[in-house]
Design a protein around this motif. Structure first.
Motif, PDB file in Angstrom:
ATOM      1  N   LEU A  44      -6.829  18.216 -43.040  1.00  0.00           N
ATOM      2  CA  LEU A  44      -6.282  19.561 -42.949  1.00  0.00           C
ATOM      3  C   LEU A  44      -7.424  20.551 -42.756  1.00  0.00           C
ATOM      4  CD1 LEU A  44      -3.700  19.499 -45.892  1.00  0.00           C
ATOM      5  CD2 LEU A  44      -3.203  19.330 -43.446  1.00  0.00           C
ATOM      6  N   PRO A  45      -7.203  21.635 -42.011  1.00  0.00           N
ATOM      7  CA  PRO A  45      -8.273  22.610 -41.791  1.00  0.00           C
ATOM      8  C   PRO A  45      -8.909  23.107 -43.086  1.00  0.00           C
ATOM      9  CG  PRO A  45      -6.439  23.070 -40.331  1.00  0.00           C
ATOM     10  CD  PRO A  45      -5.978  21.982 -41.268  1.00  0.00           C
ATOM     11  N   GLU A  46      -8.082  23.371 -44.110  1.00  0.00           N
ATOM     12  CA  GLU A  46      -8.632  23.864 -45.373  1.00  0.00           C
ATOM     13  C   GLU A  46      -9.521  22.818 -46.031  1.00  0.00           C
ATOM     14  OE1 GLU A  46      -7.235  25.733 -49.691  1.00  0.00           O
ATOM     15  OE2 GLU A  46      -5.727  25.105 -48.229  1.00  0.00           O
ATOM     16  N   ALA A  47      -9.118  21.549 -45.955  1.00  0.00           N
ATOM     17  CA  ALA A  47      -9.928  20.478 -46.539  1.00  0.00           C
ATOM     18  C   ALA A  47     -11.270  20.369 -45.817  1.00  0.00           C
ATOM     19  CB  ALA A  47      -9.183  19.148 -46.459  1.00  0.00           C
ATOM     20  N   ILE A  48     -11.243  20.454 -44.499  1.00  0.00           N
ATOM     21  CA  ILE A  48     -12.479  20.377 -43.715  1.00  0.00           C
ATOM     22  C   ILE A  48     -13.405  21.528 -44.092  1.00  0.00           C
ATOM     23  CG2 ILE A  48     -13.482  20.371 -41.402  1.00  0.00           C
ATOM     24  CD1 ILE A  48     -11.800  17.888 -42.017  1.00  0.00           C
ATOM     25  N   ASP A  49     -12.848  22.728 -44.157  1.00  0.00           N
ATOM     26  CA  ASP A  49     -13.654  23.912 -44.476  1.00  0.00           C
ATOM     27  C   ASP A  49     -14.312  23.782 -45.849  1.00  0.00           C
ATOM     28  OD1 ASP A  49     -12.941  25.028 -42.064  1.00  0.00           O
ATOM     29  OD2 ASP A  49     -11.337  26.273 -42.899  1.00  0.00           O
ATOM     30  N   LEU A  50     -13.556  23.327 -46.825  1.00  0.00           N
ATOM     31  CA  LEU A  50     -14.088  23.214 -48.185  1.00  0.00           C
ATOM     32  C   LEU A  50     -15.152  22.114 -48.278  1.00  0.00           C
ATOM     33  CD1 LEU A  50     -10.807  23.648 -50.271  1.00  0.00           C
ATOM     34  CD2 LEU A  50     -12.726  25.260 -50.122  1.00  0.00           C
TER      35      LEU A  50
END
Length: 271
Positions: A44-50
């Motif tokens: 997920l984009p949020e997981a990648i960002d974090l």
């Protein structure tokens, strides 16, 4: 919840909670969340960002100077397959934690983005060959060499060749693996044969390493030698699966190649 560790069991943790935990002040929860997101391929984009942010974390540092959170984040990003992580992983090649550099190189290899090649290429220059065979190298040279091989860094061949004589066997094997991948077929076979010879090593851990290398390059001529190697059948099956995967694209359905049939028969014998 695991009562002893205070960490949620795998089957109780949700994606939402893992993302929350990755931002927690509890460093243990953060390290576990980074591992969990990779383990369950939460792309997920949020997981990648974090996870990318976690690659620059300074809080979770061991007394020996290592960064467990960065290690898990680097490993997870390779599994999640989002190339937005490439610049941060390249930056992680400079980390003073050996295992962060190793994880970053392995993940860059998995992501398949050759923009990292010049950076990895610089890291294999001027290696220290004055170490004992049972010492740990100053850099994860095996991971660097494997990445260069997979990413088809043909220009690195002159700098990879000296590693065939490196004092540490697993580095030698990684160099042979890379040279097989980067050479024309007739020349490549000599490196495949070199790995076959290494299957007779007295050290079980080194035999396991060679099995992994042969599976990665899919060297069909090694099939019988793999089946006869003194190692766990489970590892030999994984290695033979690598050979089989190289044969499948060569077949004209519904027929299988002779090589595929040969490998499948060996796998049946190990089951």
């Amino acid at each position: 919840m695991n009562e002893e560790s205070g960490i949620p069991d795998d089957n109780q943790l949700t994606i939402e909670q893992a993302l929350i935990n990755l931002q927690s002040e509890d460093l243990g929860l953060r390290v576990y969340a980074a591992w969990w997101l990779g383990r369950f391929r939460v792309n997920l984009p949020e997981a990648i960002d974090l996870l990318i942010l976690a690659l620059a974390d300074e809080a979770d540092r061991t007394e020996a100077g290592g960064y467990p959170l960065r290690r898990n984040a680097a490993r997870a990003l390779g599994k999640l397959g989002d190339r937005r992580a490439v610049p941060a992983l390249i930056k992680s090649l400079e980390c003073n934690d050996f295992y962060v550099r190793e994880a970053a190189a392995q993940s860059l290899e998995m992501l398949g983005d050759d923009s990292c090649v010049p950076y990895i290429f610089e890291l294999i220059k001027n290696p220290n060959f004055k170490v004992s065979a049972d010492a740990e190298p100053e850099h994860p040279y095996d991971a660097f060499l494997e990445a260069l091989g997979t990413l088809r860094a043909v220009g690195a061949i002159p700098d990879i060749l000296p590693f065939l004589e490196h004092p540490i066997p697993k580095v030698q094997y990684a160099a042979a693996r890379a040279m097989y991948q980067l050479s024309e077929s007739e020349v490549a076979n000599q490196y495949g044969e070199r790995l076959i010879m290494a299957l007779s090593n007295d050290d079980l851990q080194l035999r396991r390493t060679v099995l992994s290398d042969l599976g990665a390059i899919g060297y069909l001529a090694a099939a019988e030698a793999i089946g006869d190697t003194l190692a766990e059948n489970s590892l030999k099956l994984i290695c033979l699966k690598g050979l089989l995967e190289k044969q499948i694209p060569l077949a004209i359905p519904p027929e299988l190649t002779e090589g595929a049939v040969r490998v499948m028969a060996l796998m049946d014998d190990l089951l």
